[in-house]
Motif scaffolding. Structure first.
Motif, mmCIF file in Angstrom:
data_model
loop_
_atom_site.group_PDB
_atom_site.id
_atom_site.type_symbol
_atom_site.label_atom_id
_atom_site.label_comp_id
_atom_site.label_asym_id
_atom_site.label_seq_id
_atom_site.Cartn_x
_atom_site.Cartn_y
_atom_site.Cartn_z
ATOM 1 N N TYR A 164 -6.721 1.494 2.683
ATOM 2 C CA TYR A 164 -6.287 2.636 3.512
ATOM 3 C C TYR A 164 -5.184 2.207 4.477
ATOM 4 C CZ TYR A 164 -6.299 5.826 7.469
ATOM 5 O OH TYR A 164 -5.903 6.667 8.477
ATOM 6 N N TRP A 165 -5.427 1.106 5.200
ATOM 7 C CA TRP A 165 -4.409 0.653 6.152
ATOM 8 C C TRP A 165 -3.133 0.224 5.443
ATOM 9 C CZ3 TRP A 165 -5.242 2.470 10.590
ATOM 10 C CH2 TRP A 165 -6.485 2.471 11.178
ATOM 11 N N ALA A 166 -3.246 -0.327 4.247
ATOM 12 C CA ALA A 166 -2.052 -0.727 3.493
ATOM 13 C C ALA A 166 -1.208 0.498 3.144
ATOM 14 C CB ALA A 166 -2.461 -1.469 2.228
ATOM 15 N N ARG A 167 -1.851 1.589 2.748
ATOM 16 C CA ARG A 167 -1.094 2.811 2.432
ATOM 17 C C ARG A 167 -0.407 3.360 3.673
ATOM 18 N NH1 ARG A 167 -5.870 3.903 -0.708
ATOM 19 N NH2 ARG A 167 -6.643 5.281 0.956
ATOM 20 N N ARG A 168 -1.110 3.348 4.799
ATOM 21 C CA ARG A 168 -0.524 3.897 6.027
ATOM 22 C C ARG A 168 0.635 3.040 6.529
ATOM 23 N NH1 ARG A 168 -3.359 7.648 8.773
ATOM 24 N NH2 ARG A 168 -1.284 7.972 9.666
ATOM 25 N N LEU A 169 0.498 1.730 6.462
ATOM 26 C CA LEU A 169 1.576 0.851 6.911
ATOM 27 C C LEU A 169 2.769 0.926 5.960
ATOM 28 C CD1 LEU A 169 -0.434 -2.293 8.069
ATOM 29 C CD2 LEU A 169 0.615 -0.532 9.495
ATOM 30 N N SER A 170 2.508 1.121 4.678
ATOM 31 C CA SER A 170 3.616 1.279 3.729
ATOM 32 C C SER A 170 4.403 2.548 4.026
ATOM 33 C CB SER A 170 3.075 1.326 2.298
ATOM 34 O OG SER A 170 2.464 0.099 1.953
ATOM 35 N N GLU A 171 3.733 3.585 4.471
ATOM 36 C CA GLU A 171 4.424 4.817 4.851
ATOM 37 C C GLU A 171 5.361 4.597 6.035
ATOM 38 O OE1 GLU A 171 1.287 7.522 5.628
ATOM 39 O OE2 GLU A 171 0.716 7.766 3.518
ATOM 40 N N LEU A 172 5.049 3.597 6.863
ATOM 41 C CA LEU A 172 5.907 3.277 8.010
ATOM 42 C C LEU A 172 7.076 2.381 7.617
ATOM 43 C CD1 LEU A 172 3.154 2.610 10.712
ATOM 44 C CD2 LEU A 172 4.524 4.685 10.403
ATOM 45 N N GLY A 173 7.154 1.988 6.345
ATOM 46 C CA GLY A 173 8.272 1.190 5.872
ATOM 47 C C GLY A 173 8.007 -0.292 5.774
ATOM 48 N N HIS A 174 6.810 -0.748 6.093
ATOM 49 C CA HIS A 174 6.503 -2.177 6.032
ATOM 50 C C HIS A 174 6.124 -2.585 4.602
ATOM 51 C CE1 HIS A 174 6.668 -2.469 10.382
ATOM 52 N NE2 HIS A 174 5.833 -1.454 10.482
ATOM 53 N N GLU A 175 6.392 -3.849 4.273
ATOM 54 C CA GLU A 175 5.968 -4.411 2.995
ATOM 55 C C GLU A 175 4.578 -5.007 3.176
ATOM 56 O OE1 GLU A 175 7.150 -7.988 -0.151
ATOM 57 O OE2 GLU A 175 8.403 -7.598 1.622
#
Length: 353
Positions: free
Chosen positions: A60-71
């Motif tokens: 879940y956190w990986a999807r949310r952080l990816s939405e912010l542009g992070h790898e």
């Protein structure tokens, strides 16, 4: 903050430990952030690489952080643990975050693909079903033991107990007192409810397997039904993360444990590492394939019959589960259909001369 290029995170329920380094690997920041401020802190951070252990809530956190542009990269916990200072004897959140950050810097590190909400939804069906099956097994064992206390013995097997349970409880010739009969019949009602819940999950999983193209191709194999096909598609996510089928079989713990040194190879039992649920399904499917192999005449079935004659039943089970894992990799990674008559191409020594 502009110097941060890599961040390691130790996830928890309410607080997250941050360990950030710059391009040279120097520590820039060590910080503890509450769950409520976690995303807002990363929203104000320039794009960088973020590493977490593949644990609860990580996808879940990986999807949310990816939405912010992070790898975002998810690391298996067993791969991050060796980088923790102090080893197994010293452990805290700060050291865990530092170990994750250090493990992410390794060029040969392996990562876990991030699952989509749909894939996690399918796995929710499997986990709920597994929980109900475990509850039913515990209830059945409890009922069998309680009946034995009053001299009522029913042959082994859940189906036999299901057929004879009500008649034995209502038999007036037994020593069962009235309170015990009522308690056991209430447990019988709970048993019927669990059966209905498991049947509902079976229907949902079968529907997913029938509508998913990759799962349908997997079910062409002998020993792979809707449960295994659905679990494989939702768990593996991207089969191309494995170089070959042998690597995927090793990930599932279906290869011998090695204790080799000095050029001498020592092989033990299978490692049983990786996803135990998918490995269990492959073994159950292998039992079915071995049991019915003599009725079929394809290349794989003939191999199973010959192998069982040579090495015995249990080693054949391991070999069939390993082979099915490799075939699953070929189906999922290459988009191929299962061909029981397929023969692998072998190099021709004469052509190399």
């Amino acid at each position: 903050m502009n110097a941060i290029t890599r961040v390691g995170i130790d996830l928890a329920k309410n607080v997250m430990q941050i360990h950030a380094v710059d391009q040279a690997g120097h520590v820039v920041l060590r910080k503890t952030i509450t769950r409520e401020k976690f995303l807002s802190w990363f929203a104000n951070l320039p794009r960088c690489r973020v590493a977490m252990e593949a644990c609860s809530t990580a996808h879940y956190w990986a999807r949310r952080l990816s939405e912010l542009g992070h790898e975002v990269r998810l690391i298996p916990p067993q791969f991050a643990a060796p980088y923790r200072k102090g080893g197994a004897h010293v452990k805290n959140d700060a050291l865990d975050a530092e170990a994750v950050c250090e493990a992410d810097s390794r060029p040969q590190m392996r990562f876990v693909p991030v699952k989509s909400p749909a894939q996690q939804g399918v796995l929710t069906l499997h986990r709920m079903r597994t929980g109900y099956v475990e509850e039913r097994t515990a209830l059945v064992n409890r009922l069998r033991a309680l009946l034995a206390e009053f001299g009522i013995f029913i042959p082994q097997g859940i189906d036999r107990l299901r057929r004879h349970f009500v008649a034995q409880v209502e038999d007036g010739a037994s020593e069962l007192p009235g309170t015990a009969r009522e308690a056991l019949m209430r447990a019988w009602t709970q048993w019927q409810t669990l059966d209905q819940e498991i049947a509902w999950y079976d229907r949902q999983i079968a529907a997913h397997a029938c509508h998913d193209g990759a799962a349908k191709r997997c079910m062409d194999m002998c020993g792979v039904g809707p449960l295994t096909a659905s679990a494989a598609v939702a768990t593996i996510v991207n089969a191309n993360q494995f170089k070959n089928g042998r690597q995927m079989a090793a990930w599932l713990g279906l290869v011998p444990r090695q204790n080799s040194s000095g050029g001498k190879q020592r092989l033990g039992r299978i490692t049983k590492q990786g996803n135990d649920y998918l490995r269990m399904l492959l073994f159950q499917g292998a039992r079915s394939a071995v049991f019915t192999a003599h009725r079929r005449d394809d290349r794989v079935s003939r191999w199973i019959v010959q192998l069982q004659t040579r090495v015995g039943y249990y080693r054949t089970l391991v070999a069939v589960a390993n082979k099915n894992a490799r075939i699953l990799w070929a189906i999922l990674a290459k988009g191929e259909k299962f061909n029981p008559a397929h023969a692998p191409a072998r190099p021709n020594p004469a052509s190399d001369a």
